[in-house]
Structures are given as C-alpha cells and as structure tokens.
Design a protein around this motif. Structure first.
Motif, PDB file in Angstrom:
ATOM      1  N   GLU A  59       0.878  -1.167   0.000  1.00  0.00           N
ATOM      2  CA  GLU A  59       0.000   0.000   0.000  1.00  0.00           C
ATOM      3  C   GLU A  59       0.909   1.209   0.000  1.00  0.00           C
ATOM      4  O   GLU A  59       2.126   1.065  -0.104  1.00  0.00           O
ATOM      5  CB  GLU A  59      -0.930  -0.028   1.222  1.00  0.00           C
ATOM      6  N   THR A  60       0.371   2.364   0.172  1.00  0.00           N
ATOM      7  CA  THR A  60       1.144   3.596   0.075  1.00  0.00           C
ATOM      8  C   THR A  60       2.407   3.580   0.930  1.00  0.00           C
ATOM      9  O   THR A  60       3.489   3.881   0.437  1.00  0.00           O
ATOM     10  CB  THR A  60       0.270   4.803   0.472  1.00  0.00           C
ATOM     11  N   ASP A  61       2.288   3.204   2.199  1.00  0.00           N
ATOM     12  CA  ASP A  61       3.423   3.292   3.112  1.00  0.00           C
ATOM     13  C   ASP A  61       4.031   1.959   3.534  1.00  0.00           C
ATOM     14  O   ASP A  61       5.080   1.950   4.165  1.00  0.00           O
ATOM     15  CB  ASP A  61       3.009   4.050   4.384  1.00  0.00           C
ATOM     16  N   TYR A  62       3.364   0.840   3.224  1.00  0.00           N
ATOM     17  CA  TYR A  62       3.846  -0.441   3.726  1.00  0.00           C
ATOM     18  C   TYR A  62       3.824  -1.525   2.658  1.00  0.00           C
ATOM     19  O   TYR A  62       2.952  -1.543   1.801  1.00  0.00           O
ATOM     20  CB  TYR A  62       2.990  -0.916   4.919  1.00  0.00           C
ATOM     21  N   ALA A  63       4.789  -2.449   2.786  1.00  0.00           N
ATOM     22  CA  ALA A  63       4.817  -3.674   1.990  1.00  0.00           C
ATOM     23  C   ALA A  63       4.823  -4.823   2.989  1.00  0.00           C
ATOM     24  O   ALA A  63       5.479  -4.744   4.032  1.00  0.00           O
ATOM     25  CB  ALA A  63       6.062  -3.733   1.116  1.00  0.00           C
ATOM     26  N   ALA A  64       4.080  -5.864   2.685  1.00  0.00           N
ATOM     27  CA  ALA A  64       4.010  -7.015   3.592  1.00  0.00           C
ATOM     28  C   ALA A  64       4.120  -8.306   2.794  1.00  0.00           C
ATOM     29  O   ALA A  64       3.736  -8.365   1.619  1.00  0.00           O
ATOM     30  CB  ALA A  64       2.703  -6.993   4.374  1.00  0.00           C
ATOM     31  N   SER A  65       4.640  -9.342   3.454  1.00  0.00           N
ATOM     32  CA  SER A  65       4.828 -10.641   2.814  1.00  0.00           C
ATOM     33  C   SER A  65       4.538 -11.745   3.814  1.00  0.00           C
ATOM     34  O   SER A  65       4.726 -11.577   5.019  1.00  0.00           O
ATOM     35  CB  SER A  65       6.271 -10.801   2.336  1.00  0.00           C
ATOM     36  N   PHE A  66       4.132 -12.867   3.263  1.00  0.00           N
ATOM     37  CA  PHE A  66       3.850 -14.056   4.058  1.00  0.00           C
ATOM     38  C   PHE A  66       4.399 -15.249   3.287  1.00  0.00           C
ATOM     39  O   PHE A  66       4.154 -15.370   2.089  1.00  0.00           O
ATOM     40  CB  PHE A  66       2.339 -14.184   4.256  1.00  0.00           C
ATOM     41  N   VAL A  67       5.156 -16.108   3.970  1.00  0.00           N
ATOM     42  CA  VAL A  67       5.761 -17.280   3.340  1.00  0.00           C
ATOM     43  C   VAL A  67       5.448 -18.518   4.172  1.00  0.00           C
ATOM     44  O   VAL A  67       5.584 -18.497   5.399  1.00  0.00           O
ATOM     45  CB  VAL A  67       7.296 -17.127   3.204  1.00  0.00           C
ATOM     46  N   VAL A  68       5.038 -19.573   3.493  1.00  0.00           N
ATOM     47  CA  VAL A  68       4.866 -20.881   4.112  1.00  0.00           C
ATOM     48  C   VAL A  68       5.834 -21.828   3.413  1.00  0.00           C
ATOM     49  O   VAL A  68       5.855 -21.894   2.182  1.00  0.00           O
ATOM     50  CB  VAL A  68       3.417 -21.404   3.974  1.00  0.00           C
ATOM     51  N   VAL A  69       6.624 -22.548   4.211  1.00  0.00           N
ATOM     52  CA  VAL A  69       7.554 -23.532   3.665  1.00  0.00           C
ATOM     53  C   VAL A  69       7.082 -24.906   4.137  1.00  0.00           C
ATOM     54  O   VAL A  69       6.869 -25.124   5.329  1.00  0.00           O
ATOM     55  CB  VAL A  69       9.008 -23.265   4.122  1.00  0.00           C
ATOM     56  N   GLU A  70       6.909 -25.788   3.165  1.00  0.00           N
ATOM     57  CA  GLU A  70       6.473 -27.152   3.446  1.00  0.00           C
ATOM     58  C   GLU A  70       7.634 -28.116   3.277  1.00  0.00           C
ATOM     59  O   GLU A  70       8.555 -27.860   2.513  1.00  0.00           O
ATOM     60  CB  GLU A  70       5.380 -27.579   2.460  1.00  0.00           C
ATOM     61  N   ARG A  71       7.539 -29.232   3.979  1.00  0.00           N
ATOM     62  CA  ARG A  71       8.527 -30.306   3.875  1.00  0.00           C
ATOM     63  C   ARG A  71       7.790 -31.561   3.429  1.00  0.00           C
ATOM     64  O   ARG A  71       6.727 -31.868   3.951  1.00  0.00           O
ATOM     65  CB  ARG A  71       9.182 -30.553   5.218  1.00  0.00           C
ATOM     66  N   ASP A  72       8.379 -32.271   2.485  1.00  0.00           N
ATOM     67  CA  ASP A  72       7.832 -33.565   2.088  1.00  0.00           C
ATOM     68  C   ASP A  72       8.178 -34.564   3.189  1.00  0.00           C
ATOM     69  O   ASP A  72       9.331 -34.633   3.612  1.00  0.00           O
ATOM     70  CB  ASP A  72       8.433 -34.038   0.761  1.00  0.00           C
ATOM     71  N   GLY A  73       7.213 -35.315   3.658  1.00  0.00           N
ATOM     72  CA  GLY A  73       7.477 -36.341   4.667  1.00  0.00           C
ATOM     73  C   GLY A  73       7.430 -35.793   6.074  1.00  0.00           C
ATOM     74  O   GLY A  73       7.058 -34.650   6.312  1.00  0.00           O
ATOM     75  N   PRO A  74       7.848 -36.603   7.050  1.00  0.00           N
ATOM     76  CA  PRO A  74       7.758 -36.202   8.454  1.00  0.00           C
ATOM     77  C   PRO A  74       8.751 -35.104   8.802  1.00  0.00           C
ATOM     78  O   PRO A  74       9.798 -34.973   8.176  1.00  0.00           O
ATOM     79  CB  PRO A  74       8.089 -37.494   9.212  1.00  0.00           C
ATOM     80  N   ALA A  75       8.390 -34.333   9.797  1.00  0.00           N
ATOM     81  CA  ALA A  75       9.254 -33.248  10.266  1.00  0.00           C
ATOM     82  C   ALA A  75      10.536 -33.827  10.865  1.00  0.00           C
ATOM     83  O   ALA A  75      10.509 -34.857  11.534  1.00  0.00           O
ATOM     84  CB  ALA A  75       8.537 -32.405  11.300  1.00  0.00           C
ATOM     85  N   VAL A  76      11.627 -33.180  10.607  1.00  0.00           N
ATOM     86  CA  VAL A  76      12.916 -33.590  11.164  1.00  0.00           C
ATOM     87  C   VAL A  76      13.492 -32.388  11.888  1.00  0.00           C
ATOM     88  O   VAL A  76      13.625 -31.314  11.315  1.00  0.00           O
ATOM     89  CB  VAL A  76      13.892 -34.045  10.041  1.00  0.00           C
ATOM     90  N   SER A  77      13.817 -32.556  13.123  1.00  0.00           N
ATOM     91  CA  SER A  77      14.390 -31.472  13.899  1.00  0.00           C
ATOM     92  C   SER A  77      15.874 -31.390  13.601  1.00  0.00           C
ATOM     93  O   SER A  77      16.600 -32.377  13.716  1.00  0.00           O
ATOM     94  CB  SER A  77      14.173 -31.723  15.389  1.00  0.00           C
ATOM     95  N   GLU A  78      16.320 -30.194  13.191  1.00  0.00           N
ATOM     96  CA  GLU A  78      17.740 -29.984  12.922  1.00  0.00           C
ATOM     97  C   GLU A  78      18.299 -29.075  13.981  1.00  0.00           C
ATOM     98  O   GLU A  78      17.872 -27.921  14.099  1.00  0.00           O
ATOM     99  CB  GLU A  78      17.929 -29.329  11.551  1.00  0.00           C
ATOM    100  N   PRO A  79      19.213 -29.562  14.797  1.00  0.00           N
ATOM    101  CA  PRO A  79      19.758 -28.702  15.850  1.00  0.00           C
ATOM    102  C   PRO A  79      20.591 -27.566  15.245  1.00  0.00           C
ATOM    103  O   PRO A  79      21.277 -27.764  14.252  1.00  0.00           O
ATOM    104  CB  PRO A  79      20.634 -29.647  16.670  1.00  0.00           C
ATOM    105  N   PHE A  80      20.465 -26.413  15.857  1.00  0.00           N
ATOM    106  CA  PHE A  80      21.279 -25.277  15.456  1.00  0.00           C
ATOM    107  C   PHE A  80      22.464 -25.203  16.413  1.00  0.00           C
ATOM    108  O   PHE A  80      22.364 -25.581  17.572  1.00  0.00           O
ATOM    109  CB  PHE A  80      20.460 -23.972  15.510  1.00  0.00           C
ATOM    110  N   PRO A  81      23.579 -24.717  15.933  1.00  0.00           N
ATOM    111  CA  PRO A  81      24.743 -24.627  16.796  1.00  0.00           C
ATOM    112  C   PRO A  81      24.434 -23.761  18.015  1.00  0.00           C
ATOM    113  O   PRO A  81      23.794 -22.731  17.902  1.00  0.00           O
ATOM    114  CB  PRO A  81      25.810 -23.971  15.918  1.00  0.00           C
ATOM    115  N   ASN A  82      24.888 -24.208  19.168  1.00  0.00           N
ATOM    116  CA  ASN A  82      24.704 -23.453  20.399  1.00  0.00           C
ATOM    117  C   ASN A  82      25.986 -22.710  20.696  1.00  0.00           C
ATOM    118  O   ASN A  82      26.993 -23.328  21.041  1.00  0.00           O
ATOM    119  CB  ASN A  82      24.344 -24.408  21.538  1.00  0.00           C
TER     120      ASN A  82
END
Length: 143
Positions: free
Chosen positions: A117-140
C-alpha cells in the motif's frame, strides 16, 4: 507438513530513505539479476513503483529467511533468493547456488504472497517439507 512460516512488514518510507542515501547499490545488494531487470523497468516508468517493488522483495526475503529458520545467515543471502512472478502475476520463490542446494536437500517447497500500500509492503511465506518433520539442531554458541 509445514516446516516454517514467516511474515514481514516493511515501511516503504524507511526503505525509500535508505535507497536515497545508498542509491542503486542498495537495490543491487538486495535484488537478484532477474529482479533487478524488473525493478529497473518499473522504476523507469514511475519511481514510486520501483520503490514499492524493492520493498515487497525485501519484505518477502525477510519472511522467507524466517520460514526456513536461518534468518539472514548462510546459505541464505539476499541475491540467492529471488521473488519473481508467473505470467498470471502469482509470486514465487526462485533460489540459486548453495541456498537452492540446501533447500532441495531438505525436500522443502515454498509459497509466498506479497502486497503493498502507500506506506507499507508485507509478505507471508509458508515452507512445506515432504514427509515427516525432522528437527535440525542449530549450533549453540554457549556450548
């Protein structure tokens, strides 16, 4: 199965001020080659259309980086992620290089929508994964 969801809103006035300070270098840092061609064409027709285009792409890349869970760190980079449009106008995400390989190796698929719109831009993203969810640890960093 949903891997991640990201959303972002961008104040077009702030982005315009950044563009005025940094010039075309700012657009060249954020936009990929195909996006730059569209941006230049829109900007040539009307400056306001070029700035709105830049804002929607900036916002969509931020939303995508959130949805994949990386933020703006490698392999995610501004130029490796392009938000393009099908002939129908529907936006889609095109990835290059290491980011494309990372994304494909995880069996991910993305959906994006952008609006402005005049003053704002907005976005929405959905990312899907094929198959079951897999938790990937991030470096601590504290470990």
């Amino acid at each position: 199965m949903i891997h991640g969801i990201g959303t972002d809103i961008c104040d077009i006035r702030r982005l315009r001020a950044t563009f005025e300070r940094r010039g075309e270098r700012f657009a060249e840092r954020v936009l990929g080659e195909r996006e730059l061609a569209v941006w230049r064409a829109r900007r040539a027709r009307a400056e306001v259309r070029g700035v709105a285009y830049l804002a929607t792409r900036f916002s969509a890349k931020e939303a995508f980086s959130k949805a994949i869970g990386l933020g703006m760190r490698m392999p995610m980079s501004w130029r490796a992620c392009e938000i393009l449009n099908h002939p129908s106008g529907q936006p889609y995400i095109r990835l290059d290089g290491a980011l494309a390989q990372w994304f494909q190796a995880r069996g991910l698929r993305a959906h994006v929508t952008v609006t402005d719109e005049t003053d704002y831009a907005a976005s929405f993203v959905v990312v899907e994964r094929d198959g079951p969810a897999v938790s990937e640890p991030f470096p601590n960093p504290g470990a």
